[in-house]
Enzyme design. Structure first.
Site, short mmCIF file in Angstrom:
data_model
loop_
_atom_site.label_atom_id
_atom_site.label_comp_id
_atom_site.label_asym_id
_atom_site.label_seq_id
_atom_site.Cartn_x
_atom_site.Cartn_y
_atom_site.Cartn_z
CB THR A 176 -0.84 0.25 1.06
OG1 THR A 176 -1.36 1.12 1.37
CG2 THR A 176 -0.45 -0.91 2.15
CB CYS A 223 -3.24 4.31 -5.55
SG CYS A 223 -4.75 3.80 -4.95
CB THR A 224 -1.96 -1.14 -5.68
OG1 THR A 224 -0.96 -0.87 -5.27
CG2 THR A 224 -2.48 -2.77 -6.69
#
Length: 235
Positions: free
Chosen positions: A83, A196-197
């Protein structure tokens, strides 16, 4: 191959992408039937998000440090925090695990620098864009970091928490992100970090034909596999 420990669940959508990429990269790197030697500890994101909203970052850091210990105790020799936002509390993991902990900001900065980009835009959650913990890590590598204006930050953040973390991917939101990127480029950015993934799930790098986009999750996973295949520090 040294064992990789993935501390995830923030959100589970992003952790699933980490799992996919780590195995995909390992297979390409080693060939045959190889896959990554992995441990995954997935926490309940609702609990972590509540700490974020309440500003209880120290408590969140202690929680993640405890969870990382379960990975280390189970034999993880490389530890990744899956994250971007929770790298705000990465100091607790760095202090304990040293070089065994791969900081996502460092792997991202290395890729941006290698691409010859000096002024880079940063997309992510509101925490990642508005607070200095992530941008300052990048600046420590000599990069000039630019975040969107407040209205664009609010749009990017809302889409992450109200749509992407729930597995909802809308064409209208994809276009909204592309518009934000256009404004960063107009502000002189030579590249943009997808910090951000979940953004990577909405906006593959191939969808933008202008400046390079830097997918932090893929870069993090590539670095983790390389580290797992190199001699390292014993737990």
């Amino acid at each position: 191959m040294r064992r990789i420990g993935v501390l995830g669940g923030m959100s589970w959508e992003s952790t699933a992408e980490y799992y996919r990429l780590l195995n995909e990269i390992a297979a390409k790197r080693l060939g045959g039937l190889h896959s990554a030697d992995l441990l995954v500890r997935s926490v309940d994101f609702a609990e972590v998000e509540a700490m974020q909203a309440a500003g209880e970052w120290e408590r969140a850091g202690e929680r993640l440090a405890d969870e990382a210990a379960t990975l280390s105790d189970a034999g993880a020799e490389v530890i990744v925090l899956a994250t971007n936002t929770m790298h705000k509390v990465a100091g607790a993991l760095e202090a304990t695990y040293g070089d065994r902990f791969l900081h996502l900001g460092d792997t991202t900065a290395a890729a941006v620098t290698a691409a010859g980009v000096g002024r880079v835009g940063l997309l992510g959650t509101g925490f990642t864009m508005a607070q200095p913990f992530y941008a300052d890590r990048l600046r420590g590598h000599g990069l000039e970091v630019v975040v969107p204006v407040e209205q664009d930050q609010a749009t990017v953040h809302r889409i992450i928490y109200e749509e992407l973390c729930l597995g909802t991917f809308l064409d209208s939101s994809r276009q909204a992100y592309l518009d934000v990127i256009d404004r960063l480029v107009a502000d002189g950015c030579e590249g943009v970090i997808l910090g951000c993934t979940e953004i990577e799930l909405l906006l593959p790098v191939e969808t933008y034909a202008g400046v390079p986009l830097f997918p932090t999750t893929r870069l993090h996973c590539e670095a983790a596999i390389e580290s797992s295949l190199s001699p390292g520090i014993s737990p």
